[in-house]
Design a protein around this motif. Structure first.
Motif, PDB file in Angstrom:
ATOM      1  N   LEU A  52       1.074   6.400  20.514  1.00 12.20           N
ATOM      2  CA  LEU A  52       2.065   5.899  21.426  1.00 12.20           C
ATOM      3  C   LEU A  52       2.763   4.909  20.612  1.00 12.20           C
ATOM      4  O   LEU A  52       2.340   3.979  19.849  1.00 12.20           O
ATOM      5  N   GLN A  53       4.119   4.825  20.828  1.00 11.24           N
ATOM      6  CA  GLN A  53       5.044   4.030  20.483  1.00 11.24           C
ATOM      7  C   GLN A  53       5.883   3.361  21.212  1.00 11.24           C
ATOM      8  O   GLN A  53       6.445   4.288  22.424  1.00 11.24           O
ATOM      9  N   ALA A  54       6.174   2.050  21.430  1.00 15.03           N
ATOM     10  CA  ALA A  54       7.002   1.390  22.413  1.00 15.03           C
ATOM     11  C   ALA A  54       7.594   0.198  21.393  1.00 15.03           C
ATOM     12  O   ALA A  54       7.016  -0.534  20.565  1.00 15.03           O
TER      13      ALA A  54
ATOM     14  N   ILE B  69       2.404  -2.145  29.348  1.00 16.79           N
ATOM     15  CA  ILE B  69       2.419  -3.837  29.190  1.00 16.79           C
ATOM     16  C   ILE B  69       2.032  -3.681  27.740  1.00 16.79           C
ATOM     17  O   ILE B  69       1.011  -3.388  27.149  1.00 16.79           O
ATOM     18  N   LEU B  70       2.874  -4.359  26.941  1.00 18.86           N
ATOM     19  CA  LEU B  70       2.751  -4.770  25.429  1.00 18.86           C
ATOM     20  C   LEU B  70       2.852  -6.116  25.094  1.00 18.86           C
ATOM     21  O   LEU B  70       3.811  -6.813  25.412  1.00 18.86           O
ATOM     22  N   ASP B  71       1.675  -6.731  24.892  1.00 16.10           N
ATOM     23  CA  ASP B  71       1.534  -8.028  24.466  1.00 16.10           C
ATOM     24  C   ASP B  71       2.113  -8.963  25.551  1.00 16.10           C
ATOM     25  O   ASP B  71       2.721  -9.715  25.524  1.00 16.10           O
ATOM     26  N   GLY B  72       1.764  -8.480  26.669  1.00 13.99           N
ATOM     27  CA  GLY B  72       2.203  -9.214  27.958  1.00 13.99           C
ATOM     28  C   GLY B  72       3.617  -8.865  28.608  1.00 13.99           C
ATOM     29  O   GLY B  72       3.936  -9.614  29.721  1.00 13.99           O
ATOM     30  N   THR B  73       4.214  -8.218  27.905  1.00 17.68           N
ATOM     31  CA  THR B  73       5.753  -7.762  28.294  1.00 17.68           C
ATOM     32  C   THR B  73       5.665  -6.320  28.590  1.00 17.68           C
ATOM     33  O   THR B  73       5.068  -5.523  28.000  1.00 17.68           O
ATOM     34  N   GLN B  74       6.544  -6.241  29.418  1.00 20.28           N
ATOM     35  CA  GLN B  74       6.600  -4.522  29.961  1.00 20.28           C
ATOM     36  C   GLN B  74       7.720  -4.012  28.884  1.00 20.28           C
ATOM     37  O   GLN B  74       8.736  -4.625  28.542  1.00 20.28           O
ATOM     38  N   ALA B  75       7.299  -2.794  28.550  1.00 19.16           N
ATOM     39  CA  ALA B  75       8.220  -2.067  27.645  1.00 19.16           C
ATOM     40  C   ALA B  75       8.079  -0.642  28.052  1.00 19.16           C
ATOM     41  O   ALA B  75       6.849  -0.021  28.690  1.00 19.16           O
ATOM     42  N   LYS B  76       9.152   0.296  27.613  1.00 23.92           N
ATOM     43  CA  LYS B  76       9.232   1.695  27.771  1.00 23.92           C
ATOM     44  C   LYS B  76       8.517   2.395  26.480  1.00 23.92           C
ATOM     45  O   LYS B  76       8.888   1.859  25.456  1.00 23.92           O
ATOM     46  N   LEU B  77       7.442   3.457  26.698  1.00 31.58           N
ATOM     47  CA  LEU B  77       7.340   4.546  25.643  1.00 31.58           C
ATOM     48  C   LEU B  77       8.336   5.239  25.090  1.00 31.58           C
ATOM     49  O   LEU B  77       9.015   5.755  25.702  1.00 31.58           O
ATOM     50  N   THR B  78       8.745   4.905  23.770  1.00 32.54           N
ATOM     51  CA  THR B  78       9.476   5.868  23.110  1.00 32.54           C
ATOM     52  C   THR B  78       9.348   6.922  22.523  1.00 32.54           C
ATOM     53  O   THR B  78       9.878   7.879  22.371  1.00 32.54           O
ATOM     54  N   SER B  79       7.823   7.165  22.289  1.00 29.37           N
ATOM     55  CA  SER B  79       7.408   8.433  21.768  1.00 29.37           C
ATOM     56  C   SER B  79       5.789   8.612  21.981  1.00 29.37           C
ATOM     57  O   SER B  79       5.123   7.479  22.115  1.00 29.37           O
TER      58      SER B  79
ATOM     59  N   HIS C 111       8.935  -1.584  18.665  1.00 36.69           N
ATOM     60  CA  HIS C 111       8.418  -1.515  17.161  1.00 36.69           C
ATOM     61  C   HIS C 111       7.049  -1.465  17.129  1.00 36.69           C
ATOM     62  O   HIS C 111       6.652  -1.637  15.735  1.00 36.69           O
ATOM     63  N   SER C 112       6.293  -1.325  18.043  1.00 40.33           N
ATOM     64  CA  SER C 112       4.786  -1.103  17.959  1.00 40.33           C
ATOM     65  C   SER C 112       4.317   0.377  18.216  1.00 40.33           C
ATOM     66  O   SER C 112       4.863   1.055  18.968  1.00 40.33           O
ATOM     67  N   SER C 113       3.243   0.331  17.559  1.00 40.36           N
ATOM     68  CA  SER C 113       2.469   1.810  17.556  1.00 40.36           C
ATOM     69  C   SER C 113       1.083   1.607  17.698  1.00 40.36           C
ATOM     70  O   SER C 113       0.596   0.723  17.172  1.00 40.36           O
ATOM     71  N   LEU C 114       0.290   2.458  18.375  1.00 42.89           N
ATOM     72  CA  LEU C 114      -1.144   2.425  18.689  1.00 42.89           C
ATOM     73  C   LEU C 114      -1.555   3.858  18.757  1.00 42.89           C
ATOM     74  O   LEU C 114      -1.046   4.546  19.482  1.00 42.89           O
ATOM     75  N   VAL C 115      -2.632   3.981  18.082  1.00 44.65           N
ATOM     76  CA  VAL C 115      -3.251   5.426  17.843  1.00 44.65           C
ATOM     77  C   VAL C 115      -4.682   5.275  18.932  1.00 44.65           C
ATOM     78  O   VAL C 115      -5.407   4.412  18.835  1.00 44.65           O
ATOM     79  N   VAL C 116      -4.831   5.925  19.735  1.00 43.10           N
ATOM     80  CA  VAL C 116      -5.882   5.951  21.035  1.00 43.10           C
ATOM     81  C   VAL C 116      -6.174   7.397  21.254  1.00 43.10           C
ATOM     82  O   VAL C 116      -5.778   8.404  21.318  1.00 43.10           O
ATOM     83  N   SER C 117      -7.558   7.189  21.769  1.00 36.89           N
ATOM     84  CA  SER C 117      -8.008   8.527  22.121  1.00 36.89           C
ATOM     85  C   SER C 117      -7.363   8.902  23.610  1.00 36.89           C
ATOM     86  O   SER C 117      -6.834   7.963  24.374  1.00 36.89           O
ATOM     87  N   PRO C 118      -7.415  10.275  24.008  1.00 38.20           N
ATOM     88  CA  PRO C 118      -6.687  10.342  25.202  1.00 38.20           C
ATOM     89  C   PRO C 118      -7.069   9.717  26.653  1.00 38.20           C
ATOM     90  O   PRO C 118      -6.634   9.664  27.543  1.00 38.20           O
TER      91      PRO C 118
ATOM     92  N   MET D  72      -3.618   9.910  28.255  1.00 40.53           N
ATOM     93  CA  MET D  72      -2.959  11.203  28.321  1.00 40.53           C
ATOM     94  C   MET D  72      -2.118  11.395  29.486  1.00 40.53           C
ATOM     95  O   MET D  72      -1.236  12.332  29.795  1.00 40.53           O
ATOM     96  N   GLU D  73      -2.271  10.285  30.462  1.00 41.76           N
ATOM     97  CA  GLU D  73      -1.422  10.655  31.782  1.00 41.76           C
ATOM     98  C   GLU D  73      -0.059   9.871  31.465  1.00 41.76           C
ATOM     99  O   GLU D  73       1.098  10.269  32.188  1.00 41.76           O
ATOM    100  N   LEU D  74       0.362   9.166  30.479  1.00 39.95           N
ATOM    101  CA  LEU D  74       1.648   8.859  30.197  1.00 39.95           C
ATOM    102  C   LEU D  74       2.425   9.932  29.736  1.00 39.95           C
ATOM    103  O   LEU D  74       1.940  10.949  29.107  1.00 39.95           O
ATOM    104  N   GLU D  75       3.637   9.510  29.515  1.00 34.50           N
ATOM    105  CA  GLU D  75       4.844  10.394  29.099  1.00 34.50           C
ATOM    106  C   GLU D  75       5.840   9.401  28.539  1.00 34.50           C
ATOM    107  O   GLU D  75       5.846   8.187  28.663  1.00 34.50           O
ATOM    108  N   VAL D  76       6.658   9.905  27.591  1.00 38.28           N
ATOM    109  CA  VAL D  76       7.910   9.209  27.141  1.00 38.28           C
ATOM    110  C   VAL D  76       8.751   8.539  28.189  1.00 38.28           C
ATOM    111  O   VAL D  76       8.847   9.191  29.306  1.00 38.28           O
TER     112      VAL D  76
END
Length: 106
Positions: free
Chosen positions: A49-51, A84-94, A53-60, A75-79
């Protein structure tokens, strides 16, 4: 990494360093006790998952925090999903699925 409450304050520690009885800070800021330390498990696929400048590799099936203090499986997410990233709302970019056996901590 998890925020762990210590006698000297809070520190960041990787999941593999957590132990039964440790106090970690939940997504809503509340300290909670680790009941069972994470264990390694094999999964058949992971999602990167990328949002911003951050990325995270996770199980589905990994639970991801979304607005409204709710969680969904990765697995329910999409671009463009809001997370919530470090307490801040962000959009998944990929989101990139990698279909290869991988060991993860759960």
């Amino acid at each position: 990494y998890f925020k762990v409450v210590t006698a000297g304050g809070e520190i960041l520690a990787p999941a593999k360093m957590l132990f039964k009885g440790a106090q970690v800070v939940a997504a809503n800021g509340t300290p909670v006790e680790v009941v069972q330390p994470p264990e390694q498990h094999r999964v058949d696929a992971v999602i990167e998952l990328q949002a911003d400048h951050s990325s995270l590799v996770v199980s589905p099936d990994r639970r991801i925090l979304i607005p409204g203090n709710k969680t969904v499986q990765a697995m329910e997410l999409e671009v463009d999903s809001e997370v919530i990233l470090d307490g801040t709302q962000a959009k998944l970019t990929s989101m990139e699925w990698k279909h290869e056996p991988t060991m993860v901590l759960k």
